[in-house]
Scaffold this motif. Structure first.
Motif, PDB file in Angstrom:
ATOM      1  N   THR A  41     -51.510 -29.195 -24.613  1.00 28.84           N
ATOM      2  CA  THR A  41     -50.242 -29.880 -24.399  1.00 28.84           C
ATOM      3  C   THR A  41     -50.450 -31.382 -24.496  1.00 28.84           C
ATOM      4  O   THR A  41     -51.490 -31.885 -24.094  1.00 28.84           O
ATOM      5  CB  THR A  41     -49.720 -29.506 -22.999  1.00 28.84           C
ATOM      6  OG1 THR A  41     -49.650 -28.099 -22.928  1.00 28.84           O
ATOM      7  CG2 THR A  41     -48.356 -30.087 -22.739  1.00 28.84           C
ATOM      8  N   MET A  42     -49.462 -32.072 -25.019  1.00 32.17           N
ATOM      9  CA  MET A  42     -49.558 -33.540 -25.055  1.00 32.17           C
ATOM     10  C   MET A  42     -48.895 -34.081 -23.791  1.00 32.17           C
ATOM     11  O   MET A  42     -49.480 -34.033 -22.739  1.00 32.17           O
ATOM     12  CB  MET A  42     -48.896 -34.081 -26.327  1.00 32.17           C
ATOM     13  CG  MET A  42     -49.617 -33.650 -27.587  1.00 32.17           C
ATOM     14  SD  MET A  42     -51.351 -34.159 -27.609  1.00 32.17           S
ATOM     15  CE  MET A  42     -51.163 -35.903 -27.939  1.00 32.17           C
ATOM     16  N   GLY A  43     -47.686 -34.576 -23.902  1.00 29.43           N
ATOM     17  CA  GLY A  43     -47.028 -35.160 -22.735  1.00 29.43           C
ATOM     18  C   GLY A  43     -46.490 -34.082 -21.805  1.00 29.43           C
ATOM     19  O   GLY A  43     -45.931 -33.091 -22.256  1.00 29.43           O
ATOM     20  N   ILE A  44     -46.703 -34.272 -20.512  1.00 29.99           N
ATOM     21  CA  ILE A  44     -46.125 -33.374 -19.511  1.00 29.99           C
ATOM     22  C   ILE A  44     -45.309 -34.245 -18.562  1.00 29.99           C
ATOM     23  O   ILE A  44     -45.855 -35.177 -17.962  1.00 29.99           O
ATOM     24  CB  ILE A  44     -47.229 -32.617 -18.744  1.00 29.99           C
ATOM     25  CG1 ILE A  44     -48.025 -31.746 -19.713  1.00 29.99           C
ATOM     26  CG2 ILE A  44     -46.622 -31.774 -17.610  1.00 29.99           C
ATOM     27  CD1 ILE A  44     -49.303 -31.168 -19.131  1.00 29.99           C
ATOM     28  N   GLU A  45     -44.017 -33.957 -18.448  1.00 29.81           N
ATOM     29  CA  GLU A  45     -43.140 -34.828 -17.650  1.00 29.81           C
ATOM     30  C   GLU A  45     -42.339 -34.050 -16.628  1.00 29.81           C
ATOM     31  O   GLU A  45     -41.367 -34.555 -16.071  1.00 29.81           O
ATOM     32  CB  GLU A  45     -42.206 -35.601 -18.597  1.00 29.81           C
ATOM     33  CG  GLU A  45     -43.027 -36.410 -19.593  1.00 29.81           C
ATOM     34  CD  GLU A  45     -42.237 -37.413 -20.404  1.00 29.81           C
ATOM     35  OE1 GLU A  45     -41.009 -37.266 -20.498  1.00 29.81           O
ATOM     36  OE2 GLU A  45     -42.879 -38.345 -20.949  1.00 29.81           O
ATOM     37  N   ASN A  46     -42.732 -32.768 -16.406  1.00 29.52           N
ATOM     38  CA  ASN A  46     -41.957 -31.965 -15.451  1.00 29.52           C
ATOM     39  C   ASN A  46     -42.834 -31.324 -14.389  1.00 29.52           C
ATOM     40  O   ASN A  46     -42.460 -30.323 -13.796  1.00 29.52           O
ATOM     41  CB  ASN A  46     -41.128 -30.908 -16.197  1.00 29.52           C
ATOM     42  CG  ASN A  46     -41.985 -30.014 -17.078  1.00 29.52           C
ATOM     43  OD1 ASN A  46     -43.200 -30.109 -17.084  1.00 29.52           O
ATOM     44  ND2 ASN A  46     -41.347 -29.133 -17.826  1.00 29.52           N
ATOM     45  N   HIS A  52     -45.451 -38.609 -15.439  1.00 29.47           N
ATOM     46  CA  HIS A  52     -45.970 -38.430 -16.795  1.00 29.47           C
ATOM     47  C   HIS A  52     -47.477 -38.210 -16.754  1.00 29.47           C
ATOM     48  O   HIS A  52     -48.197 -38.924 -16.077  1.00 29.47           O
ATOM     49  CB  HIS A  52     -45.674 -39.662 -17.669  1.00 29.47           C
ATOM     50  CG  HIS A  52     -46.219 -39.483 -19.056  1.00 29.47           C
ATOM     51  ND1 HIS A  52     -45.505 -38.876 -20.060  1.00 29.47           N
ATOM     52  CD2 HIS A  52     -47.443 -39.758 -19.573  1.00 29.47           C
ATOM     53  CE1 HIS A  52     -46.260 -38.801 -21.144  1.00 29.47           C
ATOM     54  NE2 HIS A  52     -47.441 -39.341 -20.871  1.00 29.47           N
ATOM     55  N   THR A  53     -47.910 -37.189 -17.486  1.00 34.63           N
ATOM     56  CA  THR A  53     -49.356 -37.042 -17.678  1.00 34.63           C
ATOM     57  C   THR A  53     -49.578 -36.391 -19.027  1.00 34.63           C
ATOM     58  O   THR A  53     -48.637 -36.093 -19.751  1.00 34.63           O
ATOM     59  CB  THR A  53     -50.021 -36.237 -16.528  1.00 34.63           C
ATOM     60  OG1 THR A  53     -51.442 -36.274 -16.704  1.00 34.63           O
ATOM     61  CG2 THR A  53     -49.541 -34.797 -16.486  1.00 34.63           C
ATOM     62  N   GLU A  54     -50.847 -36.223 -19.368  1.00 31.35           N
ATOM     63  CA  GLU A  54     -51.181 -35.550 -20.625  1.00 31.35           C
ATOM     64  C   GLU A  54     -51.994 -34.310 -20.330  1.00 31.35           C
ATOM     65  O   GLU A  54     -52.711 -34.258 -19.319  1.00 31.35           O
ATOM     66  CB  GLU A  54     -51.953 -36.504 -21.519  1.00 31.35           C
ATOM     67  CG  GLU A  54     -50.996 -37.337 -22.354  1.00 31.35           C
ATOM     68  CD  GLU A  54     -51.428 -38.771 -22.509  1.00 31.35           C
ATOM     69  OE1 GLU A  54     -52.654 -39.010 -22.511  1.00 31.35           O
ATOM     70  OE2 GLU A  54     -50.542 -39.630 -22.622  1.00 31.35           O
ATOM     71  N   GLY A  55     -51.892 -33.322 -21.224  1.00 28.56           N
ATOM     72  CA  GLY A  55     -52.531 -32.035 -20.987  1.00 28.56           C
ATOM     73  C   GLY A  55     -53.994 -32.125 -20.565  1.00 28.56           C
ATOM     74  O   GLY A  55     -54.364 -31.661 -19.488  1.00 28.56           O
ATOM     75  N   PRO A  56     -54.843 -32.731 -21.396  1.00 30.34           N
ATOM     76  CA  PRO A  56     -56.264 -32.771 -21.050  1.00 30.34           C
ATOM     77  C   PRO A  56     -56.520 -33.482 -19.712  1.00 30.34           C
ATOM     78  O   PRO A  56     -57.439 -33.121 -18.979  1.00 30.34           O
ATOM     79  CB  PRO A  56     -56.887 -33.554 -22.213  1.00 30.34           C
ATOM     80  CG  PRO A  56     -55.933 -33.323 -23.356  1.00 30.34           C
ATOM     81  CD  PRO A  56     -54.566 -33.257 -22.747  1.00 30.34           C
TER      82      PRO A  56
END
Ligand code: FAD
Length: 307
Positions: A41-46, A52-56
């Motif tokens: 996953t790239m952006g995670i916002e939920n 906001h975070t990123e998958g890795p």
């Protein structure tokens, strides 16, 4: 043996591990790939409280949190078989190792079925998406296609129509398969076009992101290109449960059937997250379900006779 052995190291497995270890019981996690789908996953916002975070990055945080507790992590280990042996369970790994445990939590997740057309891999997370709840807002005011006219595809199209400029729904068959009430809602929307008997054949892009979708009209055989910025593939979510067929109850879609406590049809075996019948496959839901399954496993352990 472990008191709790968790199979799968995504958000559900990580949460289950932290909850079990905090009860002071012997806890292990075996995962084919720690982090699970979050790694892709790239952006995670939920994920609530993390705007906001990123998958890795989230996957790393999951692993750090698990490692801060007394948990044995066995990464790159794929489970192949689960058996009951007297008062414990044996999980046979593809490597040949056999892990024993008094309770097992299955959190092997799921994977999205892919279209399998040129461009799909190149532009995944660059316009090709699988989750409208996750990525819908990224396409605000843009043009998107939804692939698949079952309930998930039609729900996605209705959802996205409220956010994006235009939605083209593409169905391979001659008609949509979604429930009539969803189809009525879909057809009432001014910014949705429905194409049936259409086979998507290629994802086009400019090297950076998606710019179009090529489909074949299955009646005439002609190919057409739709200019757009996003493609949501909704042709099925496949639970990673093939290895459990015949061991415990699975739904017709292959999901592990669980009750409100995360208990499966096999007493002492619990399950959580995307591999189960729980609706809405999301990180925050998987994590909550993992915590719940772990507390249920603990409850089971304190009620069973073995000290
Ligand atoms: P998974 O994350 O699938 O983890 C399963 C784990 O089990 C992995 O460690 C895997 O290696 C392991 N495993 C599988 N089979 C075996 C086996 N036989 N033996 C041992 N281990 C096994 N959700 C959101 O909430 N927000 C988002 O923005 C978002 N974006 C997404 C973007 C993409 C591209 C994808 C693919 C998904 C996205 N999701 C998002 C969905 C989210 O990632 C999942 O709902 C969540 O990861 C499910 O967690 P899980 O722990 O149940 O399973």
């Amino acid at each position: 043996p472990f008191e709790v052995l968790i199979v799968g190291g995504g958000p559900a497995g990580a949460a289950a591990a932290v909850y079990a270890a905090r009860k002071g019981i012997r806890t292990g996690v075996a995962a084919e790939r720690f982090g699970g789908q979050v790694m892709d996953t790239m952006g995670i916002e939920n994920f609530i409280s993390v705007p906001h975070t990123e998958g890795p990055k989230l996957a790393q945080a999951l692993e750090t949190h698990v490692r801060e507790n007394d948990v044995k992590i066995m990464n790159l280990q794929k489970a192949a078989e689960l058996n009951r042996e007297g008062d414990h369970f044996a999980v046979h790994m593809e490597s040949g190792a056999v892990l024993k445990a008094r309770t097992v939590i299955l959190s092997t997740g799921a994977r999205w079925r892919q279209m399998g057309v040129p461009g799909e891999d190149i532009y995944r997370n660059k316009g090709v998406a699988y989750c409208p709840h996750c990525d819908g807002p990224l396409f605000k005011g843009k043009r998107v296609a939804v692939i698949g006219g079952g309930n998930s595809g039609v729900e996605a199209a209705i959802d996205l129509a409220g956010i994006v400029k235009h939605v083209t729904l593409i169905e391979f068959d001659t008609k949509l398969r979604a429930d009539a009430v969803l189809q009525r809602k879909l057809h009432s929307l001014p910014n949705v076009t429905v194409l049936v008997s259409a086979r998507s054949t290629e994802v086009k892009g400019d090297g950076q992101k998606v710019s179009g979708l090529v489909y074949e009209n299955r009646v005439t055989g002609e190919h057409h290109t739709i200019e757009l910025e996003g493609i949501f593939v909704q042709i099925g979510l496949l639970p990673n449960t093939d290895w459990l067929k015949g061991t415990l109850d699975l739904s017709p879609r292959g999901e592990i059937v669980i009750d409100g406590h995360g208990q499966t049809s096999l007493p002492g075996v619990f399950a959580a997250g995307d591999c189960t019948t729980i609706p809405y496959k999301q990180i925050i839901i998987a994590a909550g379900e993992g915590a719940k399954a772990s507390l249920s496993a603990f409850d089971y352990l304190i009620r069973s006779s073995v000290p």
